[in-house]
Design an enzyme around this catalytic site. Structure first.
Site, PDB file in Angstrom:
ATOM      1  N   LYS A  92      65.849  16.634  74.105  1.00 42.05           N
ATOM      2  CA  LYS A  92      66.466  17.931  74.370  1.00 42.05           C
ATOM      3  C   LYS A  92      65.370  18.908  74.727  1.00 42.05           C
ATOM      4  CE  LYS A  92      69.826  20.921  74.339  1.00 42.05           C
ATOM      5  NZ  LYS A  92      69.435  21.228  75.734  1.00 42.05           N
ATOM      6  N   GLN A 113      58.206  20.871  72.104  1.00 37.24           N
ATOM      7  CA  GLN A 113      59.655  20.842  71.883  1.00 37.24           C
ATOM      8  C   GLN A 113      60.029  19.883  70.748  1.00 37.24           C
ATOM      9  OE1 GLN A 113      61.408  22.752  74.542  1.00 37.24           O
ATOM     10  NE2 GLN A 113      63.015  22.869  72.996  1.00 37.24           N
ATOM     11  N   LYS A 116      59.527  21.862  67.524  1.00 38.94           N
ATOM     12  CA  LYS A 116      60.460  22.992  67.505  1.00 38.94           C
ATOM     13  C   LYS A 116      61.872  22.510  67.169  1.00 38.94           C
ATOM     14  CE  LYS A 116      60.368  25.447  71.259  1.00 38.94           C
ATOM     15  NZ  LYS A 116      60.643  26.098  72.563  1.00 38.94           N
ATOM     16  N   LYS A 128      61.336  17.756  78.188  1.00 36.97           N
ATOM     17  CA  LYS A 128      61.180  18.931  79.053  1.00 36.97           C
ATOM     18  C   LYS A 128      61.124  18.456  80.494  1.00 36.97           C
ATOM     19  CE  LYS A 128      60.707  23.403  78.692  1.00 36.97           C
ATOM     20  NZ  LYS A 128      61.127  24.311  77.594  1.00 36.97           N
ATOM     21  N   GLY A 167      68.050  25.439  80.335  1.00 43.46           N
ATOM     22  CA  GLY A 167      67.233  26.346  81.136  1.00 43.46           C
ATOM     23  C   GLY A 167      65.854  26.588  80.548  1.00 43.46           C
ATOM     24  N   ASP A 168      64.999  27.160  81.362  1.00 48.09           N
ATOM     25  CA  ASP A 168      63.683  27.676  80.958  1.00 48.09           C
ATOM     26  C   ASP A 168      63.315  28.645  82.084  1.00 48.09           C
ATOM     27  OD1 ASP A 168      61.399  27.075  78.859  1.00 48.09           O
ATOM     28  OD2 ASP A 168      60.362  27.222  80.776  1.00 48.09           O
ATOM     29  N   THR A 211      67.653  33.010  72.352  1.00 46.77           N
ATOM     30  CA  THR A 211      66.201  32.937  72.134  1.00 46.77           C
ATOM     31  C   THR A 211      65.659  34.302  71.722  1.00 46.77           C
ATOM     32  OG1 THR A 211      66.161  31.270  73.876  1.00 46.77           O
ATOM     33  CG2 THR A 211      64.040  32.075  73.091  1.00 46.77           C
ATOM     34  N   ASN A 243      65.163  36.167  80.669  1.00 53.42           N
ATOM     35  CA  ASN A 243      66.190  35.912  79.655  1.00 53.42           C
ATOM     36  C   ASN A 243      65.698  36.216  78.240  1.00 53.42           C
ATOM     37  OD1 ASN A 243      67.147  33.458  77.650  1.00 53.42           O
ATOM     38  ND2 ASN A 243      68.839  34.446  78.742  1.00 53.42           N
ATOM     39  N   SER A 380      71.607  25.781  71.740  1.00 56.68           N
ATOM     40  CA  SER A 380      71.917  24.642  72.609  1.00 56.68           C
ATOM     41  C   SER A 380      72.473  23.487  71.774  1.00 56.68           C
ATOM     42  CB  SER A 380      70.666  24.159  73.343  1.00 56.68           C
ATOM     43  OG  SER A 380      70.400  24.955  74.468  1.00 56.68           O
TER      44      SER A 380
END
Ligand code: NDP
Ligand code: 2IT
Length: 449
Positions: A92, A113, A116, A128, A167-168, A211, A243, A380
């Site tokens: 993810k 990630q 996290k 990612k 998204g990123d 976020t 964002n 998410s």
């Protein structure tokens, strides 16, 4: 430098295998340096080769993305997906579209990630992806054709139980829509293969805000528990105006802070009266224009070319929400000199190692990205749950869960920092706490999986 021969050996091998990948090496080094106490207490990690395995992605996919621009010319970009670790759940992590994207950037993001996602307490592994495609100045049609071509290849490697992108930088609701449409066309199935979807087709309320809101929930909890303080009355500087920055600005203001500056990659605006967020949203979300336009409407504000200068504005709290290594040692010293007491990271790895050293040496309350920006991926995860349930929760339900998750992350990182003998060092605490859950799963699942 790492004292443990085991950790030093693992790092030397990572350096040998990934020459010149400076972002990836930086991210790995920080984690390994945080794990001395953990590895000493848990010899089973070395015995099971956990670190050697953890620094090597399970899978690294690189592919050609060709598409046709509005002038009819064929364009070629490079696409990536790193599937870093699936010990505690499907891979993810987000997709980044920015010209600076390369293997090193994708691997650093995928590596971070893993820890996290573990910290969120939800069952998600780490991944990612992205491309060196530059969305700036592209028409909607060009964005759509790129996203479709990108998904044509990516679709072979992802799935709701395998790998769930989101998204990123450069990937928001529009891009997720085009990618989701293409996935559905190719597979003839409606599943939660992406998160950050539109609210009318499987997206979760509060994902857009998650976020930035989560960053402020974490900061508020840390301020309260470690300093007996809050956002109220504090001056806040936020880099970026995308964002994460926008919703950090909204929540910081709701919690009583005064946000006086925001930026984009060209420059920053300083508005001593407090940022007019509706105006920023209009410029960045609706018009996709530059932050410099802000001063045309807000005449009391000033615009300065160059994004790094934002760290020279005096503040109590700095929330870097743009990109990696945006605060270097010099910028960190300037922040401290001007009285900044708190740095919590919305972006991934926004502080260089020298900047982090400066925070720690000067008693700055430092909230590291893996912990502080985990709210996005946490929601998410909640979007995946809702998709599986075929239900949609209310904004209040999702936001309430987000708040609880961010508080738990703070306490887990804080408690782990104590157990590691460095009470209050949330970087070591977050790395250790995130690591141990994944490490234990890897030990339990055996080596050849
Ligand atoms: P957006 O694309 O929405 O916004 C990015 C912002 O950062 C823009 O203001 C952009 O300016 C600025 N920026 C990007 N690259 C640079 C650069 N090289 N130098 C200076 N400024 C730059 O992205 P997000 O807000 O989603 O992401 C921001 C950060 O937060 C990233 O580090 C991302 O990895 C991280 N993050 C994002 C999450 C999410 O859910 N979206 C979750 C967790 C972390 P410009 O418009 O000029 O390019
Ligand atoms: O860096 C990140 O955590 C994100 N870009 C969000 C990832 C996600 O899967 O929501």
């Amino acid at each position: 430098m790492m004292k443990s021969a085991y950790l030093a050996g693992v790092y030397a091998e990572v350096e040998r295998r990934n020459p010149g990948e400076k972002e990836f090496l930086q991210a790995v080094r920080e984690v390994l340096e945080s794990l001395e106490a953990v590895c000493e207490k848990h010899p089973e990690y070395e015995a099971n080769g956990v670190l050697e395995r953890m620094v090597e992605p399970e899978r690294f996919i690189q592919f050609r993305v060709s598409w046709v621009d509005d002038a009819g010319k064929v364009q070629v970009n490079r696409g990536f997906r790193v599937q870093f670790n699936s010990a505690i759940g499907p891979y993810k992590g987000g997709l980044r579209l920015h010209p600076s994207v390369n293997a090193s950037v994708i691997k650093f993001l995928g590596f971070e990630q893993v820890f996290k996602n573990s910290l969120t307490g939800l069952p998600m592994g780490g991944g990612k992806g992205g491309s060196d495609f530059d969305p700036k100045g592209k028409s909607d049609g060009e964005i759509m054709r790129f996203c479709q071509s990108f998904m044509t290849e990516l679709s072979k490697h992802i799935g709701q139980f395998t790998d769930v992108p989101a998204g990123d930088i450069g990937v928001g609701a529009r891009e997720i829509g085009y990618m989701y449409g293409q996935y559905k066309r190719l597979r003839n199935e409606f599943t939660g293969v992406l998160t950050g979807k539109g609210l009318k087709w499987g997206g979760s309320l509060a994902r857009t805000e998650a976020t930035g809101f989560g960053l402020c929930y974490f900061t508020q909890e840390a301020l309260q528990c470690m300093r007996g303080e809050s956002f109220a009355g504090k001056t806040v500087v936020i880099s970026g105006s995308g964002n994460v920055a926008i919703y950090a600005c909204q929540k910081a203001a709701e919690l009583g802070g005064k946000v006086v500056a925001m930026s984009d990659s060209n420059g920053f605006v300083h508005d001593p009266e407090g940022i007019d967020l509706a105006l920023v949203k209009q410029i960045k979300e609706v018009r996709r224009a530059r932050i410099s336009e802000y001063v045309k409407t807000r005449t009391g504000a000033s615009y300065t070319e160059g994004c790094a200068g934002i760290w020279g504005i005096p503040c109590d709290i700095a929330l870097p929400c743009a990109t990696q290594n945006e605060i270097d040692g010099e910028a960190a010293k300037l922040l401290v000199k001007n009285g900044c007491k708190v740095v919590c990271e919305g972006a991934n790895m926004p502080s260089t190692p020298e900047a982090i050293e400066t925070y720690l040496a000067n008693g700055v309350l430092y909230g590291p990205a893996k912990a502080t920006n985990a709210g996005g991926v946490a929601v998410s995860g909640l979007e995946m749950s809702q998709n599986s349930l075929r239900l949609a929760w209310t904004f209040e339900e999702v936001d309430g869960r987000l708040k609880e998750i961010m508080k738990n992350i703070f306490h887990n990182a804080y408690n782990a920092s104590k157990e590691c003998g460095v009470e209050g060092n949330l970087m070591v605490g977050a790395n250790a706490a995130g690591f141990m859950k994944v490490a234990d799963a890897m030990v339990a699942q055996g080596v050849a999986y």
